[in-house]
Design an enzyme around this catalytic site. Sequence first.
Site, PDB file in Angstrom:
ATOM      1  N   SER A  30      -4.864  49.702  98.148  1.00 16.22           N
ATOM      2  CA  SER A  30      -4.327  50.846  97.384  1.00 16.22           C
ATOM      3  C   SER A  30      -5.508  51.752  97.068  1.00 16.22           C
ATOM      4  O   SER A  30      -6.672  51.307  97.134  1.00 16.22           O
ATOM      5  CB  SER A  30      -3.713  50.320  96.082  1.00 16.22           C
ATOM      6  OG  SER A  30      -3.509  51.367  95.155  1.00 16.22           O
ATOM      7  N   TYR A  48      -3.738  44.823  88.616  1.00 16.94           N
ATOM      8  CA  TYR A  48      -3.521  45.468  89.925  1.00 16.94           C
ATOM      9  C   TYR A  48      -4.838  46.012  90.474  1.00 16.94           C
ATOM     10  O   TYR A  48      -5.185  45.793  91.639  1.00 16.94           O
ATOM     11  CB  TYR A  48      -2.484  46.578  89.736  1.00 16.94           C
ATOM     12  CG  TYR A  48      -1.952  47.200  90.999  1.00 16.94           C
ATOM     13  CD1 TYR A  48      -0.882  46.633  91.689  1.00 16.94           C
ATOM     14  CD2 TYR A  48      -2.496  48.377  91.505  1.00 16.94           C
ATOM     15  CE1 TYR A  48      -0.365  47.218  92.836  1.00 16.94           C
ATOM     16  CE2 TYR A  48      -1.991  48.970  92.656  1.00 16.94           C
ATOM     17  CZ  TYR A  48      -0.929  48.387  93.314  1.00 16.94           C
ATOM     18  OH  TYR A  48      -0.427  48.970  94.456  1.00 16.94           O
TER      19      TYR A  48
HETATM   20  P1  NAD Z   1       8.153  47.091  97.183  1.00 19.72           P
HETATM   21  O1  NAD Z   1       8.466  46.621  95.798  1.00 19.72           O
HETATM   22  O2  NAD Z   1       9.024  48.108  97.828  1.00 19.72           O
HETATM   23  O3  NAD Z   1       8.062  45.845  98.183  1.00 19.72           O
HETATM   24  C1  NAD Z   1       7.416  44.661  97.834  1.00 19.72           C
HETATM   25  C2  NAD Z   1       7.729  43.601  98.853  1.00 19.72           C
HETATM   26  O4  NAD Z   1       7.058  42.392  98.447  1.00 19.72           O
HETATM   27  C3  NAD Z   1       9.206  43.259  98.971  1.00 19.72           C
HETATM   28  O5  NAD Z   1       9.512  42.937 100.306  1.00 19.72           O
HETATM   29  C4  NAD Z   1       9.333  42.028  98.090  1.00 19.72           C
HETATM   30  O6  NAD Z   1      10.448  41.207  98.413  1.00 19.72           O
HETATM   31  C5  NAD Z   1       8.021  41.345  98.401  1.00 19.72           C
HETATM   32  N1  NAD Z   1       7.633  40.356  97.389  1.00 19.72           N
HETATM   33  C6  NAD Z   1       7.590  40.502  96.035  1.00 19.72           C
HETATM   34  N2  NAD Z   1       7.219  39.354  95.449  1.00 19.72           N
HETATM   35  C7  NAD Z   1       7.010  38.456  96.456  1.00 19.72           C
HETATM   36  C8  NAD Z   1       6.614  37.092  96.512  1.00 19.72           C
HETATM   37  N3  NAD Z   1       6.360  36.404  95.393  1.00 19.72           N
HETATM   38  N4  NAD Z   1       6.502  36.489  97.714  1.00 19.72           N
HETATM   39  C9  NAD Z   1       6.778  37.175  98.859  1.00 19.72           C
HETATM   40  N5  NAD Z   1       7.154  38.474  98.874  1.00 19.72           N
HETATM   41  C10 NAD Z   1       7.273  39.098  97.691  1.00 19.72           C
HETATM   42  O7  NAD Z   1       6.636  47.595  97.089  1.00 19.72           O
HETATM   43  P2  NAD Z   1       5.785  48.635  97.985  1.00 19.72           P
HETATM   44  O8  NAD Z   1       5.574  49.850  97.173  1.00 19.72           O
HETATM   45  O9  NAD Z   1       6.328  48.743  99.362  1.00 19.72           O
HETATM   46  O10 NAD Z   1       4.394  47.872  97.988  1.00 19.72           O
HETATM   47  C11 NAD Z   1       3.914  47.143  99.103  1.00 19.72           C
HETATM   48  C12 NAD Z   1       2.400  47.016  98.994  1.00 19.72           C
HETATM   49  O11 NAD Z   1       1.809  48.313  99.003  1.00 19.72           O
HETATM   50  C13 NAD Z   1       1.930  46.352  97.694  1.00 19.72           C
HETATM   51  O12 NAD Z   1       0.828  45.516  97.949  1.00 19.72           O
HETATM   52  C14 NAD Z   1       1.508  47.526  96.842  1.00 19.72           C
HETATM   53  O13 NAD Z   1       0.537  47.175  95.901  1.00 19.72           O
HETATM   54  C15 NAD Z   1       0.946  48.449  97.903  1.00 19.72           C
HETATM   55  N6  NAD Z   1       0.880  49.863  97.512  1.00 19.72           N
HETATM   56  C16 NAD Z   1       1.995  50.539  97.120  1.00 19.72           C
HETATM   57  C17 NAD Z   1       1.871  51.880  96.776  1.00 19.72           C
HETATM   58  C18 NAD Z   1       3.052  52.711  96.372  1.00 19.72           C
HETATM   59  O14 NAD Z   1       2.834  53.851  95.916  1.00 19.72           O
HETATM   60  N7  NAD Z   1       4.267  52.250  96.525  1.00 19.72           N
HETATM   61  C19 NAD Z   1       0.619  52.501  96.804  1.00 19.72           C
HETATM   62  C20 NAD Z   1      -0.488  51.761  97.187  1.00 19.72           C
HETATM   63  C21 NAD Z   1      -0.348  50.433  97.551  1.00 19.72           C
END
Ligand code: NAD
Length: 267
Positions: free
Chosen positions: A149, A162
């Site tokens: 991130s 985080y």
């Molecule tokens: P999201 O909530 O849409 O998806 C999260 C996924 O992780 C889902 O498939 C969920 O089922 C799975 N998950 C949650 N807990 C779990 C567990 N205990 N075991 C296995 N799977 C599990 O989130 P997202 O926004 O798509 O985030 C995905 C990644 O991207 C994360 O690491 C997040 O930190 C990172 N990220 C997101 C953003 C953003 O703006 N959305 C920005 C930077 C980084």
Amino acid sequence: MSPMSSHNPNTPVAVVTGSTSGIGLGIARKLAEHGHALVLNGLSTPMEADALCTQFMADFGVEAVFSGADLRKPEGVAELIDTATMRFGRLDVLVNNAGIQHTAPVHEFPVEKWDAILALNLSAAFHAIRLALPGMLDRGFGRIVNIASVHGLVGSAHKAAYVAAKHGIVGLSKVVALETAGLGVTCNAVCPGWVLTPLVEKQIADRAAVEGIGIEQAGRELLEEKQPSGQFVTPEQLGELVVFLASGAAAQLTGQALAVDGGWTAR
Ligand code: NAD
């Protein structure tokens, strides 16, 4: 019949953690579009998981299997990597993406939330890498992409766990890159800014509630505060970057933290 007998042994295989939603789903779909068989993972019901795998076959003609392993536990990560090797006999691309968020001032941060965030956002990647790497090194090819991130590069208030986990995964990516340099394996961190997924929708809803404003305005304010482009990054854009990182063209791109953030970390 062996469990891997119907699989074409030349098809590249990718594991994408947390691929039932948001960024992970976008990345998995792009890898499938580019001919990878997939091991999908996330917190889904068996019915949802079946529907998802069927959709991958229908949309891209590739095989997708699902593991509902809870990656907060090392045994869950082992189960996931075993699913790939048992079903397909190989693992070429590992995308450590599953992640969760919780916001609170550090002195009020719930200890169990700290533990869960560190377990999923950082330790799960360590376990997946340590289990996937021997096979990659044996075959002389592997691509490891850790979805960090912008919070792997800079901090924001109220995100202690985080930010700590994401800075950790950037460091882990560098070490793995050094240990695998010249051996056909690369390891990089991708550092997205705001992406409109359920994880961020919750933060927008919280902001709207606290400020007594509408969801749309809260989303605009969220972008204006940090992301100079004023636009969300999309899961598809991140998927295209992962496809590039998985390609031969990216063989010398390793140990990097690649910001995809609309200019967030440029100022
Ligand atoms: P999201 O909530 O849409 O998806 C999260 C996924 O992780 C889902 O498939 C969920 O089922 C799975 N998950 C949650 N807990 C779990 C567990 N205990 N075991 C296995 N799977 C599990 O989130 P997202 O926004 O798509 O985030 C995905 C990644 O991207 C994360 O690491 C997040 O930190 C990172 N990220 C997101 C953003 C953003 O703006 N959305 C920005 C930077 C980084």
